[in-house]
Design a protein around this motif. Structure first.
Motif, PDB file in Angstrom:
ATOM      1  N   SER A  67       2.153  -1.399  -0.152  1.00 36.18           N
ATOM      2  CA  SER A  67       1.725  -0.624   1.020  1.00 36.18           C
ATOM      3  C   SER A  67       0.339  -1.053   1.476  1.00 36.18           C
ATOM      4  CB  SER A  67       1.730   0.870   0.678  1.00 36.18           C
ATOM      5  OG  SER A  67       1.214   1.636   1.744  1.00 36.18           O
ATOM      6  N   GLN A  70       0.395  -4.665   2.928  1.00 29.79           N
ATOM      7  CA  GLN A  70       1.063  -4.652   4.230  1.00 29.79           C
ATOM      8  C   GLN A  70       0.114  -4.171   5.327  1.00 29.79           C
ATOM      9  OE1 GLN A  70       4.460  -2.227   3.272  1.00 29.79           O
ATOM     10  NE2 GLN A  70       5.634  -3.952   2.450  1.00 29.79           N
ATOM     11  N   LYS A  74      -1.145  -6.554   8.462  1.00 31.65           N
ATOM     12  CA  LYS A  74      -0.962  -6.020   9.812  1.00 31.65           C
ATOM     13  C   LYS A  74      -2.280  -6.036  10.580  1.00 31.65           C
ATOM     14  CE  LYS A  74       0.823  -2.024  12.364  1.00 31.65           C
ATOM     15  NZ  LYS A  74       1.428  -0.659  12.249  1.00 31.65           N
ATOM     16  N   HIS A  86       0.398 -11.295  -0.158  1.00 34.93           N
ATOM     17  CA  HIS A  86       1.523 -10.415   0.171  1.00 34.93           C
ATOM     18  C   HIS A  86       2.822 -10.961  -0.426  1.00 34.93           C
ATOM     19  CE1 HIS A  86       4.040  -8.341   3.567  1.00 34.93           C
ATOM     20  NE2 HIS A  86       4.167  -7.727   2.401  1.00 34.93           N
ATOM     21  N   CYS A  90       5.028  -9.264  -3.344  1.00 34.36           N
ATOM     22  CA  CYS A  90       6.406  -8.927  -2.996  1.00 34.36           C
ATOM     23  C   CYS A  90       7.376  -9.457  -4.051  1.00 34.36           C
ATOM     24  CB  CYS A  90       6.744  -9.486  -1.624  1.00 34.36           C
ATOM     25  SG  CYS A  90       8.485  -9.254  -1.116  1.00 34.36           S
ATOM     26  N   CYS A  96      11.678  -5.855  -3.044  1.00 36.14           N
ATOM     27  CA  CYS A  96      10.978  -6.435  -1.893  1.00 36.14           C
ATOM     28  C   CYS A  96      11.626  -7.758  -1.513  1.00 36.14           C
ATOM     29  CB  CYS A  96       9.505  -6.650  -2.221  1.00 36.14           C
ATOM     30  SG  CYS A  96       8.510  -7.239  -0.828  1.00 36.14           S
ATOM     31  N   ILE A 101       8.276 -12.822   4.735  1.00 32.57           N
ATOM     32  CA  ILE A 101       6.876 -13.168   4.483  1.00 32.57           C
ATOM     33  C   ILE A 101       6.732 -14.681   4.399  1.00 32.57           C
ATOM     34  CG2 ILE A 101       4.874 -12.730   3.022  1.00 32.57           C
ATOM     35  CD1 ILE A 101       6.414 -10.310   1.881  1.00 32.57           C
TER      36      ILE A 101
END
Length: 312
Positions: A67, A70, A74, A86, A90, A96, A101
């Protein structure tokens, strides 16, 4: 220690742990409390929190770590270093899906062969030989296998230095920045090192006996040697050692490269470990890493500063 061993370079990489290890105990496992931020959306703070959540309790904090990272990507979608972090987080968290990605990282850094490490691993798990051959062919066209090592350490260690990870360690002389570097390099290396296992397998002594694979692995070896860590360069040199004729001129050249890389890595680590003013040196190291994009360049800069030779 031969770098051709799958985990050979992992035993000495990265050199920064030699400084931080002298100043702090290993980060404790358990819950992680993120430090407060002014706006709650500082990108490096978010990424550092994600890394710390995973590093202190990977099984319990995986979803929270995802979280946070991400939110970071973003807020800064153009940063390839954050996309790599990331991606690796993941892959470590069950459920995930890494493919989106990987696609984004490929757009941001199209010459980075590291984006194919995950697909290669999955192809091997499926025993899909054809897919593995195609992925290896794509890797031959890469320009490097970068994991954005110095960038991530330089950017994530400072916010971590203000967190419980760095400040809760009992010390006679507190060294929060050095503690943060210790944690950062430990966790990042734990994420990066396993990523190369599939490539080491694909180019091991058995597989390179196949002519087409041998050609591909030889090309990939050259690409690996242009990468931003001693880990990737060492793996590339290890593959090169397997491909050369013993006692030939090319074998001697590869051996000299291995010896030089090992010398620079170990000698730099010795210089770092000998420093008395840990916090001051850590701050200088972070500035150096913010300027230099390759771990090997950091090693050479340290040796020049210390007046030591770059070759054994």
């Amino acid at each position: 220690m031969k770098p051709s061993s799958r985990n050979g370079w992992a035993r000495t990489w990265p050199l920064l742990m030699l400084l931080a290890g002298c100043a702090s105990a290993p980060p404790e496992q358990g819950g992680y409390t993120a430090p407060p931020t002014a706006e709650g959306n500082d990108v490096d703070q978010l990424a550092a929190t994600a890394l710390a959540l995973w590093g202190t309790d990977a099984s319990g904090n995986g979803s929270q770590a995802l979280s946070q990272i991400q939110k970071a990507v973003k807020a800064a979608p153009e940063r390839a270093d954050l996309q790599w972090l990331h991606l690796r987080l993941c892959i470590e968290v069950p459920g995930c899906e890494p493919q989106p990605i990987e696609t984004q990282l490929r757009k941001l850094d199209p010459t980075n062969g590291a984006v194919w490490l995950g697909p290669l691993s999955r192809a091997q798990q499926r025993r899909d030989t054809r897919a593995e051959e195609q992925i290896l062919e794509m890797m031959t066209k890469a320009g490097h296998f970068n994991v954005y090592w110095t960038t991530l350490v330089a950017r994530l260690a400072p916010p971590l230095s203000r967190s419980p990870v760095a400040t809760s360690v009992a010390q006679l002389v507190p060294t929060p920045l050095t503690n943060a570097m210790n944690s950062t390099v430990t966790w990042l290396s734990s994420l990066a090192t396993p990523a190369f296992a599939a490539l080491s397998t694909a180019c091991d002594e058995q597989h390179v006996r196949e002519p087409a694979t041998r050609v591909r692995c030889e090309q990939i070896s050259q690409v690996l040697q242009k990468s931003d860590t001693t880990l990737a360069e060492g793996i590339g040199l290890g593959i090169a050692q397997r491909l050369t004729i013993p006692d030939s001129a090319s074998a001697l050249q590869v051996r000299q490269k291995v010896q030089t890389l090992r010398h620079q890595n170990q000698s730099s680590g010795a210089v770092i470990a000998a420093q008395v003013e840990k916090e001051k040196f850590s701050a200088q190291m972070l500035k150096l890493m913010a300027q230099l994009k390759k771990e090997q360049d950091v090693s050479r800069a340290i040796l020049r500063w210390a007046g030591q030779p770059l070759t054994p």
